[in-house]
Design a protein around this motif. Structure first.
Motif, PDB file in Angstrom:
ATOM      1  N   PHE A   3      31.587  29.495   9.717  1.00  0.00           N
ATOM      2  CA  PHE A   3      31.680  28.042   9.587  1.00  0.00           C
ATOM      3  C   PHE A   3      30.426  27.442   8.964  1.00  0.00           C
ATOM      4  CE2 PHE A   3      35.093  28.269  12.866  1.00  0.00           C
ATOM      5  CZ  PHE A   3      36.082  27.708  12.076  1.00  0.00           C
ATOM      6  N   VAL A   4      29.261  27.953   9.324  1.00  0.00           N
ATOM      7  CA  VAL A   4      28.019  27.434   8.741  1.00  0.00           C
ATOM      8  C   VAL A   4      27.979  27.724   7.237  1.00  0.00           C
ATOM      9  CG1 VAL A   4      25.517  27.758   8.709  1.00  0.00           C
ATOM     10  CG2 VAL A   4      26.702  27.483  10.874  1.00  0.00           C
ATOM     11  N   LEU A   5      28.315  28.960   6.845  1.00  0.00           N
ATOM     12  CA  LEU A   5      28.334  29.296   5.418  1.00  0.00           C
ATOM     13  C   LEU A   5      29.364  28.460   4.666  1.00  0.00           C
ATOM     14  CD1 LEU A   5      27.988  33.175   5.243  1.00  0.00           C
ATOM     15  CD2 LEU A   5      26.457  31.478   4.271  1.00  0.00           C
ATOM     16  N   MET A   6      30.518  28.232   5.280  1.00  0.00           N
ATOM     17  CA  MET A   6      31.559  27.450   4.623  1.00  0.00           C
ATOM     18  C   MET A   6      31.103  26.010   4.403  1.00  0.00           C
ATOM     19  SD  MET A   6      35.562  26.886   5.631  1.00  0.00           S
ATOM     20  CE  MET A   6      35.227  26.061   7.166  1.00  0.00           C
ATOM     21  N   ILE A   7      30.496  25.395   5.392  1.00  0.00           N
ATOM     22  CA  ILE A   7      30.028  24.015   5.261  1.00  0.00           C
ATOM     23  C   ILE A   7      28.930  23.918   4.202  1.00  0.00           C
ATOM     24  CG2 ILE A   7      28.873  22.118   6.466  1.00  0.00           C
ATOM     25  CD1 ILE A   7      31.819  22.546   7.242  1.00  0.00           C
ATOM     26  N   ILE A   8      27.980  24.844   4.231  1.00  0.00           N
ATOM     27  CA  ILE A   8      26.894  24.827   3.247  1.00  0.00           C
ATOM     28  C   ILE A   8      27.445  25.025   1.832  1.00  0.00           C
ATOM     29  CG2 ILE A   8      24.832  26.052   2.453  1.00  0.00           C
ATOM     30  CD1 ILE A   8      24.200  26.571   5.427  1.00  0.00           C
ATOM     31  N   ALA A   9      28.377  25.952   1.667  1.00  0.00           N
ATOM     32  CA  ALA A   9      28.959  26.205   0.352  1.00  0.00           C
ATOM     33  C   ALA A   9      29.775  25.011  -0.132  1.00  0.00           C
ATOM     34  CB  ALA A   9      29.817  27.460   0.389  1.00  0.00           C
ATOM     35  N   VAL A  12      39.025  32.247   1.763  1.00  0.00           N
ATOM     36  CA  VAL A  12      38.613  33.650   1.707  1.00  0.00           C
ATOM     37  C   VAL A  12      37.545  33.904   2.768  1.00  0.00           C
ATOM     38  CG1 VAL A  12      37.852  35.523   0.203  1.00  0.00           C
ATOM     39  CG2 VAL A  12      39.176  33.666  -0.749  1.00  0.00           C
ATOM     40  N   ASN A  13      37.724  33.311   3.904  1.00  0.00           N
ATOM     41  CA  ASN A  13      36.899  33.451   5.103  1.00  0.00           C
ATOM     42  C   ASN A  13      35.426  33.698   4.836  1.00  0.00           C
ATOM     43  OD1 ASN A  13      39.060  32.884   6.677  1.00  0.00           O
ATOM     44  ND2 ASN A  13      39.627  34.994   6.999  1.00  0.00           N
ATOM     45  N   LEU A  14      34.879  34.783   5.317  1.00  0.00           N
ATOM     46  CA  LEU A  14      33.440  35.031   5.237  1.00  0.00           C
ATOM     47  C   LEU A  14      32.995  35.380   3.828  1.00  0.00           C
ATOM     48  CD1 LEU A  14      30.970  35.099   7.069  1.00  0.00           C
ATOM     49  CD2 LEU A  14      31.393  37.511   7.450  1.00  0.00           C
ATOM     50  N   LEU A  15      33.849  35.984   3.041  1.00  0.00           N
ATOM     51  CA  LEU A  15      33.489  36.420   1.700  1.00  0.00           C
ATOM     52  C   LEU A  15      33.512  35.273   0.678  1.00  0.00           C
ATOM     53  CD1 LEU A  15      32.678  38.983   0.250  1.00  0.00           C
ATOM     54  CD2 LEU A  15      35.069  39.385  -0.249  1.00  0.00           C
ATOM     55  N   GLY A  16      34.317  34.247   0.895  1.00  0.00           N
ATOM     56  CA  GLY A  16      34.442  33.138  -0.047  1.00  0.00           C
ATOM     57  C   GLY A  16      33.138  32.405  -0.323  1.00  0.00           C
ATOM     58  N   PRO A  17      32.417  31.950   0.718  1.00  0.00           N
ATOM     59  CA  PRO A  17      31.135  31.297   0.467  1.00  0.00           C
ATOM     60  C   PRO A  17      30.116  32.207  -0.211  1.00  0.00           C
ATOM     61  CG  PRO A  17      31.883  30.772   2.667  1.00  0.00           C
ATOM     62  CD  PRO A  17      32.812  31.818   2.122  1.00  0.00           C
ATOM     63  N   VAL A  18      30.126  33.480   0.155  1.00  0.00           N
ATOM     64  CA  VAL A  18      29.197  34.425  -0.478  1.00  0.00           C
ATOM     65  C   VAL A  18      29.532  34.578  -1.956  1.00  0.00           C
ATOM     66  CG1 VAL A  18      28.393  36.814  -0.477  1.00  0.00           C
ATOM     67  CG2 VAL A  18      28.765  35.630   1.690  1.00  0.00           C
ATOM     68  N   VAL A  46      27.070  33.687  -5.173  1.00  0.00           N
ATOM     69  CA  VAL A  46      26.710  34.756  -6.112  1.00  0.00           C
ATOM     70  C   VAL A  46      27.274  34.491  -7.511  1.00  0.00           C
ATOM     71  CG1 VAL A  46      27.018  37.213  -6.616  1.00  0.00           C
ATOM     72  CG2 VAL A  46      26.459  36.475  -4.300  1.00  0.00           C
ATOM     73  N   MET A  47      28.548  34.092  -7.590  1.00  0.00           N
ATOM     74  CA  MET A  47      29.205  33.984  -8.894  1.00  0.00           C
ATOM     75  C   MET A  47      29.545  32.561  -9.312  1.00  0.00           C
ATOM     76  SD  MET A  47      31.721  37.309  -8.495  1.00  0.00           S
ATOM     77  CE  MET A  47      33.038  36.409  -9.193  1.00  0.00           C
TER      78      MET A  47
END
Length: 67
Positions: free
Chosen positions: A21-27, A51-57, A61-62
């Motif tokens: 959730f933190v990564l999603m909000i930041i992204a 895409v859950n945990l991988l989507g923000p990453v 990255v891309m």
């Protein structure tokens, strides 16, 4: 059903869910503030959300365009 919920290792799962959730909000905030992204912004928002945990990453990255 109650026995099944008691067997789940919540101490290991809760930090992963919180990180997601933190990564999603930041992204999402970063995507909404960026003027240019690699590809349509609406596609990156869908990737970040679904895409859950991988989507923000993937977005960090891309999806971000280096200026």
């Amino acid at each position: 059903m109650n026995e099944l919920l008691n067997e789940i290792p919540w101490a290991a799962i809760v930090p992963i869910i919180a990180l997601q959730f933190v990564l999603m909000i930041i992204a999402l905030v970063s995507c909404s503030k960026d003027a240019n992204t690699n590809g349509p912004k609406w596609v990156w928002i869908l990737v970040i959300i679904f895409v859950n945990l991988l989507g923000p990453v993937l977005y960090f990255v891309m999806g971000r365009r280096s200026e």
